[in-house]
Write a protein that holds these residues in place. Sequence first.
Motif, PDB file in Angstrom:
ATOM      1  N   ASN A 209     -17.482  19.830 -18.325  1.00 59.75           N
ATOM      2  CA  ASN A 209     -16.865  19.784 -19.644  1.00 59.75           C
ATOM      3  C   ASN A 209     -17.847  20.213 -20.931  1.00 59.75           C
ATOM      4  O   ASN A 209     -17.553  19.745 -21.736  1.00 59.75           O
ATOM      5  CB  ASN A 209     -16.330  18.205 -19.849  1.00 59.75           C
ATOM      6  N   LEU A 210     -19.148  20.577 -20.296  1.00 67.49           N
ATOM      7  CA  LEU A 210     -20.235  20.991 -21.180  1.00 67.49           C
ATOM      8  C   LEU A 210     -19.648  22.043 -22.485  1.00 67.49           C
ATOM      9  O   LEU A 210     -20.258  21.900 -23.589  1.00 67.49           O
ATOM     10  CB  LEU A 210     -21.358  21.320 -20.685  1.00 67.49           C
ATOM     11  N   ILE A 211     -18.810  22.887 -21.947  1.00 68.90           N
ATOM     12  CA  ILE A 211     -18.455  24.060 -22.848  1.00 68.90           C
ATOM     13  C   ILE A 211     -17.016  23.959 -23.106  1.00 68.90           C
ATOM     14  O   ILE A 211     -16.173  23.805 -22.344  1.00 68.90           O
ATOM     15  CB  ILE A 211     -18.483  25.398 -21.912  1.00 68.90           C
ATOM     16  N   ASN A 212     -16.844  23.576 -24.577  1.00 67.62           N
ATOM     17  CA  ASN A 212     -15.610  23.509 -25.102  1.00 67.62           C
ATOM     18  C   ASN A 212     -14.908  24.698 -25.602  1.00 67.62           C
ATOM     19  O   ASN A 212     -13.729  24.812 -25.923  1.00 67.62           O
ATOM     20  CB  ASN A 212     -15.514  22.145 -25.864  1.00 67.62           C
ATOM     21  N   THR A 213     -15.841  25.545 -26.273  1.00 68.08           N
ATOM     22  CA  THR A 213     -15.547  26.681 -27.133  1.00 68.08           C
ATOM     23  C   THR A 213     -16.116  28.122 -26.496  1.00 68.08           C
ATOM     24  O   THR A 213     -17.419  27.762 -26.187  1.00 68.08           O
ATOM     25  CB  THR A 213     -15.550  26.657 -28.333  1.00 68.08           C
ATOM     26  N   VAL A 214     -15.619  29.036 -26.360  1.00 68.23           N
ATOM     27  CA  VAL A 214     -16.448  30.382 -26.324  1.00 68.23           C
ATOM     28  C   VAL A 214     -15.955  31.293 -27.240  1.00 68.23           C
ATOM     29  O   VAL A 214     -15.187  31.129 -28.018  1.00 68.23           O
ATOM     30  CB  VAL A 214     -15.725  30.928 -24.804  1.00 68.23           C
TER      31      VAL A 214
END
Length: 332
Positions: free
Chosen positions: A321-326
């Motif tokens: 869950n470390l990446i929320n937005t790309v």
Amino acid sequence: MADNIEETPPCKSCKLSVDLEKPRWDQSTFGGRLKHFYAITDMRKLFVPDSQLDHAKNLVLAYRAGKCIGDTTEEQLWNAKHLYDSAFHPDSGEKMNLFGRMTFQVPGGMAITGLLLQFYKTPAQVALMQWFNQSFNAVVNYTNRNAASETSTKQMMFAYATATTTALGVALGLNIYSRKAPPVVARWVPFVAVASANAVNIPLSRQTELLNGVTITDAEGNVMGKSKKCAQKGISQVVFSRILMAAPGMVCLPIMMESLIKRKWFRSRTWLHLPFQVTGLGVFLIFMVPAACAVFPQQASMKVGDLELDVRKSIEEKHGNLINTVYFNKGL
């Protein structure tokens, strides 16, 4: 070679601390994006010689590599970055076609759109002007595509032919209808044709992105994969921006022309009509080119939760869950 940064000596006196990976102004606000796009779409940059453009690229690449050239000031570095952004593609780093650069949008757009608004009455005029306009659009679309997604010549030609056919069909069809409408309606037909063609041309020119997805990254620039949903979002934003760019001039000038044409002194001086419209369009475009580009951030974003299921799962498996937005380059 201008790109040979290995031969660039370290600048011992350089104390600059500038993050060139981000624009100079805050891109979370419209005002910041407007300043940024004005700096890189300024048509005066068209007249900068290639040697100066190459030097600007060399300076930017050297600074990114931890070096700088001579006693470079912060202002000089930002000027070089804006020159670099105006002439070199953000994905490939290659020098862009002169006629496809956003710096050419004001002079190119005012000339072509002026012809569209002036010559709209006969089928032959409509056909020639729409073909001319779509040829210009095809060059702009190809030049400003997301370069990480390769588009074949066959695909580009199909997009070009389809957009030209669409513009012709809309313009000729509406011209027949407008004969029974107020005169100003006929003058608006070119705008409707241009808007319709943009809605067809841009997605087809960048169909590879829609089919295969665009490269997405995290906030640090690390590649996370490819996303079709991001491609759809980016292209839809570009379509909106291009239509918005043309709208004020192509909607307001016909009203002005219909008002002026009622005055004998203007009606009798037909040689004034085209220069007046071209000049008027130039005034609109000087503001509208950077404003339309600034409506949406260049580095568009999407929540991981909104991505395709397979792309979302791939990111979650590798990063939890470390990446929320790309993020991705939407093109221009």
